[in-house]
Scaffold this motif. Structure first.
Motif, PDB file in Angstrom:
ATOM      1  N   THR A 205       1.659   8.974  -5.804  1.00  9.48           N
ATOM      2  CA  THR A 205       0.573   8.234  -5.158  1.00  9.48           C
ATOM      3  C   THR A 205       0.585   8.359  -3.645  1.00  9.48           C
ATOM      4  O   THR A 205       1.628   8.600  -3.047  1.00  9.48           O
ATOM      5  CB  THR A 205       0.675   6.734  -5.527  1.00  9.48           C
ATOM      6  OG1 THR A 205      -0.285   6.003  -4.766  1.00  9.48           O
ATOM      7  CG2 THR A 205       2.057   6.182  -5.207  1.00  9.48           C
ATOM      8  N   ALA A 206      -0.585   8.202  -3.076  1.00 11.75           N
ATOM      9  CA  ALA A 206      -0.667   8.168  -1.616  1.00 11.75           C
ATOM     10  C   ALA A 206      -0.603   6.714  -1.118  1.00 11.75           C
ATOM     11  O   ALA A 206      -0.512   6.469   0.069  1.00 11.75           O
ATOM     12  CB  ALA A 206      -1.961   8.827  -1.160  1.00 11.75           C
ATOM     13  N   TYR A 207      -0.674   5.749  -2.051  1.00 18.59           N
ATOM     14  CA  TYR A 207      -0.554   4.336  -1.658  1.00 18.59           C
ATOM     15  C   TYR A 207       0.872   4.045  -1.233  1.00 18.59           C
ATOM     16  O   TYR A 207       1.806   4.662  -1.715  1.00 18.59           O
ATOM     17  CB  TYR A 207      -0.853   3.407  -2.840  1.00 18.59           C
ATOM     18  CG  TYR A 207      -2.273   3.392  -3.310  1.00 18.59           C
ATOM     19  CD1 TYR A 207      -3.325   3.251  -2.413  1.00 18.59           C
ATOM     20  CD2 TYR A 207      -2.568   3.495  -4.664  1.00 18.59           C
ATOM     21  CE1 TYR A 207      -4.637   3.221  -2.848  1.00 18.59           C
ATOM     22  CE2 TYR A 207      -3.877   3.463  -5.118  1.00 18.59           C
ATOM     23  CZ  TYR A 207      -4.900   3.325  -4.203  1.00 18.59           C
ATOM     24  OH  TYR A 207      -6.187   3.299  -4.641  1.00 18.59           O
ATOM     25  N   SER A 208       1.045   3.044  -0.386  1.00 17.11           N
ATOM     26  CA  SER A 208       2.415   2.661  -0.050  1.00 17.11           C
ATOM     27  C   SER A 208       3.001   1.866  -1.217  1.00 17.11           C
ATOM     28  O   SER A 208       2.274   1.296  -2.028  1.00 17.11           O
ATOM     29  CB  SER A 208       2.418   1.775   1.193  1.00 17.11           C
ATOM     30  OG  SER A 208       1.934   0.494   0.850  1.00 17.11           O
ATOM     31  N   GLU A 209       4.291   1.865  -1.277  1.00 22.50           N
ATOM     32  CA  GLU A 209       4.957   1.128  -2.353  1.00 22.50           C
ATOM     33  C   GLU A 209       4.590  -0.352  -2.292  1.00 22.50           C
ATOM     34  O   GLU A 209       4.446  -1.019  -3.299  1.00 22.50           O
ATOM     35  CB  GLU A 209       6.473   1.302  -2.203  1.00 22.50           C
ATOM     36  CG  GLU A 209       7.195   1.282  -3.520  1.00 22.50           C
ATOM     37  CD  GLU A 209       8.528   2.023  -3.475  1.00 22.50           C
ATOM     38  OE1 GLU A 209       9.401   1.638  -4.252  1.00 22.50           O
ATOM     39  OE2 GLU A 209       8.685   2.951  -2.668  1.00 22.50           O
ATOM     40  N   TYR A 210       4.385  -0.813  -1.061  1.00 20.58           N
ATOM     41  CA  TYR A 210       4.014  -2.212  -0.852  1.00 20.58           C
ATOM     42  C   TYR A 210       2.717  -2.539  -1.582  1.00 20.58           C
ATOM     43  O   TYR A 210       2.567  -3.589  -2.196  1.00 20.58           O
ATOM     44  CB  TYR A 210       3.861  -2.457   0.661  1.00 20.58           C
ATOM     45  CG  TYR A 210       3.432  -3.854   0.995  1.00 20.58           C
ATOM     46  CD1 TYR A 210       4.343  -4.912   0.894  1.00 20.58           C
ATOM     47  CD2 TYR A 210       2.129  -4.136   1.405  1.00 20.58           C
ATOM     48  CE1 TYR A 210       3.963  -6.207   1.195  1.00 20.58           C
ATOM     49  CE2 TYR A 210       1.730  -5.428   1.708  1.00 20.58           C
ATOM     50  CZ  TYR A 210       2.658  -6.467   1.603  1.00 20.58           C
ATOM     51  OH  TYR A 210       2.274  -7.743   1.876  1.00 20.58           O
TER      52      TYR A 210
END
Length: 219
Positions: A85-90
């Motif tokens: 994913t390009a989303y942050s883990e947060y």
């Protein structure tokens, strides 16, 4: 990293062509991963998962028609999942997805290796590790050091594992045991016998001698 002898069958669902090629390249470098397919849309990947035995799914979260999160929330998968994913883990913390790992793009090969090293190796009711296996006995899983095994003998429905210390009976069949144990350590020499190569004392015509036992070798 732990020695994984049995292959993890895996597929990739990823709609970004470059990322897909990159992940495919990483999978190809790892001997214990076996690539079954790569899909650039979730519906095709899902259809494949329903009709094939897959151990590991590399899943991109941000896809057009069905996001990876929707796929995970709406489908009961019986494979391990590594999200890419390009989303942050947060941003993913809010989801209870039971995944093995999150790979944040762009990820390095080292980081990819770290993720696949977390995969659990549960094959044929045994758990493989570098120098021991667990086999199913009547009511428990018993740990056996590979170095202790002399030979394994087939007896009707049971397999009897002869070790230097004791004998253990298991209902697991030879093909299950073969999938757990590296063939360069213990190999099948006859329809009813597997032997520890290191423990062979002598081989004569079609017979092997181990611990004063004579074991037949088939053609």
């Amino acid at each position: 990293s732990s020695l994984k002898m049995s292959k993890h069958r895996c597929i990739i669902i990823e709609d970004e062509p470059l990322a897909l090629e990159r992940t495919k390249g990483f999978v190809a470098k790892i001997p214990f991963l076996q690539m079954l397919g790569a899909f650039d849309n979730a519906m095709e990947g899902l259809a494949f998962l329903k009709t094939n035995q897959v151990d590991v799914l590399f899943l991109d979260i941000n896809m057009d028609e069905l996001s990876g999160i929707e796929l995970l929330e709406s489908t009961k998968l019986n494979c391990q999942v590594i999200l890419t994913t390009a989303y942050s883990e947060y941003a993913l913390k809010g989801y209870d997805l039971h995944v093995t790992d999150y790979l944040l793009k762009p990820f390095t090969f080292e980081r990819f290796l770290q993720a696949v090293d977390k995969l659990q190796d549960k094959k044929a009711d045994g758990i493989i590790a570098s120098n021991f296996i667990f086999v199913k006995t009547e009511n428990r899983l018993e740990k056996i050091n590979l170095d202790d095994i002399l030979f394994i003998e087939g007896m009707r429905d049971y397999r009897r594992i002869h070790t230097v210390h004791k004998r253990i009976m298991t209902l697991q069949n030879f093909s299950e045991l073969e999938s757990l144990i590296p063939t360069n350590v213990i190999c099948r020499v006859h329809k009813s016998f597997m032997v520890s190569i290191a423990k062979i004392e002598s081989i004569e015509r079609s017979r092997i001698k181990i611990a004063n036992q004579i074991i037949p070798i088939s053609d």
